[in-house]
Design a protein around this motif. Structure first.
Motif, short mmCIF file in Angstrom:
data_model
loop_
_atom_site.label_atom_id
_atom_site.label_comp_id
_atom_site.label_asym_id
_atom_site.label_seq_id
_atom_site.Cartn_x
_atom_site.Cartn_y
_atom_site.Cartn_z
N THR A 28 14.14 47.12 -122.56
CA THR A 28 14.11 45.92 -123.47
C THR A 28 13.59 45.00 -122.49
O THR A 28 14.04 44.18 -122.12
CB THR A 28 14.41 46.13 -124.55
OG1 THR A 28 14.39 47.00 -125.20
CG2 THR A 28 13.32 45.11 -125.83
N GLN A 30 10.43 41.45 -122.77
CA GLN A 30 9.37 40.74 -122.92
C GLN A 30 8.88 39.82 -122.20
O GLN A 30 9.27 39.39 -121.85
CB GLN A 30 10.14 40.17 -124.49
CG GLN A 30 9.08 38.75 -125.44
CD GLN A 30 9.47 38.33 -126.44
OE1 GLN A 30 10.79 38.62 -127.45
NE2 GLN A 30 9.61 37.07 -126.77
N THR A 64 10.79 49.67 -123.06
CA THR A 64 9.90 49.27 -124.37
C THR A 64 9.73 47.35 -123.98
O THR A 64 10.56 46.52 -123.49
CB THR A 64 10.95 49.17 -125.71
OG1 THR A 64 11.26 50.32 -125.92
CG2 THR A 64 10.35 48.41 -126.88
N THR A 66 7.61 44.30 -125.03
CA THR A 66 6.79 43.09 -125.92
C THR A 66 5.70 42.33 -125.62
O THR A 66 6.90 41.96 -124.74
CB THR A 66 8.19 42.89 -127.07
OG1 THR A 66 8.16 43.89 -127.58
CG2 THR A 66 7.62 42.40 -128.05
N THR A 68 4.12 39.00 -125.81
CA THR A 68 3.67 37.41 -126.77
C THR A 68 2.32 37.30 -127.52
O THR A 68 2.36 36.99 -128.37
CB THR A 68 5.16 36.43 -126.12
OG1 THR A 68 3.87 36.42 -124.63
CG2 THR A 68 5.92 36.86 -126.09
N PRO A 90 1.23 49.53 -129.22
CA PRO A 90 1.41 49.41 -131.43
C PRO A 90 0.61 49.74 -132.03
O PRO A 90 1.04 50.29 -133.22
CB PRO A 90 1.15 47.75 -130.96
CG PRO A 90 1.58 47.12 -130.10
CD PRO A 90 0.89 48.50 -129.00
N GLY A 115 2.49 42.59 -128.54
CA GLY A 115 2.91 44.38 -129.50
C GLY A 115 3.45 44.41 -128.69
O GLY A 115 3.80 44.04 -127.45
N THR A 116 3.97 46.06 -129.20
CA THR A 116 5.21 46.85 -128.61
C THR A 116 5.04 47.56 -128.13
O THR A 116 4.76 48.47 -128.82
CB THR A 116 6.78 46.63 -129.38
OG1 THR A 116 6.89 45.07 -129.59
CG2 THR A 116 7.88 47.19 -128.71
N TYR A 117 5.29 47.80 -126.56
CA TYR A 117 4.64 48.96 -125.92
C TYR A 117 5.90 49.87 -126.17
O TYR A 117 7.34 49.49 -125.51
CB TYR A 117 3.43 48.98 -125.05
CG TYR A 117 2.67 48.25 -125.05
CD1 TYR A 117 1.14 48.88 -125.21
CD2 TYR A 117 2.16 46.99 -125.62
CE1 TYR A 117 0.40 48.53 -125.52
CE2 TYR A 117 1.08 45.94 -125.86
CZ TYR A 117 0.44 47.23 -125.59
OH TYR A 117 -0.88 46.78 -125.98
#
Length: 138
Positions: A28, A30, A64, A66, A68, A90, A115-117
């Motif tokens: 994960t 960001q 994953t 994300t 911002t 998302p 969003g989160t991909y």
């Protein structure tokens, strides 16, 4: 009774060790607009026995990501000539890139909303291969 507990523990341990490849948690990350390093580089092993819509995909996402904020990015995958790349946005949209066997990296550029991909690195063959995923600010 101790003997019975040992016998029950062995099949459970075998089941857990055999099943871990399918349920490896995703890396994960960001990313904000000025993320460093650029490119962001992640590695893993392709393939799985999941959905076949974009090659043999893992049961869960490989990575994953994300965002911002909305960003202009390129997702690039390098590795075996049989890799596939699926991005799930998302909003439910899916983007699939399948290797043509030439050895060129798979690329999916675009302007991506915040969003989160979910990133799935699949394979056209049943064998998994090492890959490198680079995410670059454009």
């Amino acid at each position: 009774m101790k003997c019975l507990r040992r016998l029950l523990a062995i099949p459970a341990a075998i089941t857990l060790s055999l099943g871990t490849a399918e349920f490896t948690p995703a890396q994960t990350v960001q990313l904000s607009p000025n993320f460093n390093p650029n490119p962001m580089v992640l590695t893993g092993t392709s393939g799985g026995s999941g959905a076949k819509t974009c090659g043999n995909l893992p049961a869960g996402p490989s990575q994953t990501i994300t965002l911002t904020q909305a960003m202009d990015l390129t997702f690039r995958v390098q590795g075996a000539n049989s890799l596939t790349l699926m991005l799930k946005a998302p909003d439910g949209g899916e983007f699939c890139v399948i290797s043509d066997g030439s050895g060129n990296p798979l690329e999916q550029p675009g302007y991506w909303n915040a969003g989160t991909y979910q990133v799935y690195i699949g394979d056209r063959t049943p064998t998994g291969h090492a890959y490198t995923l680079s995410i670059t600010r454009n």
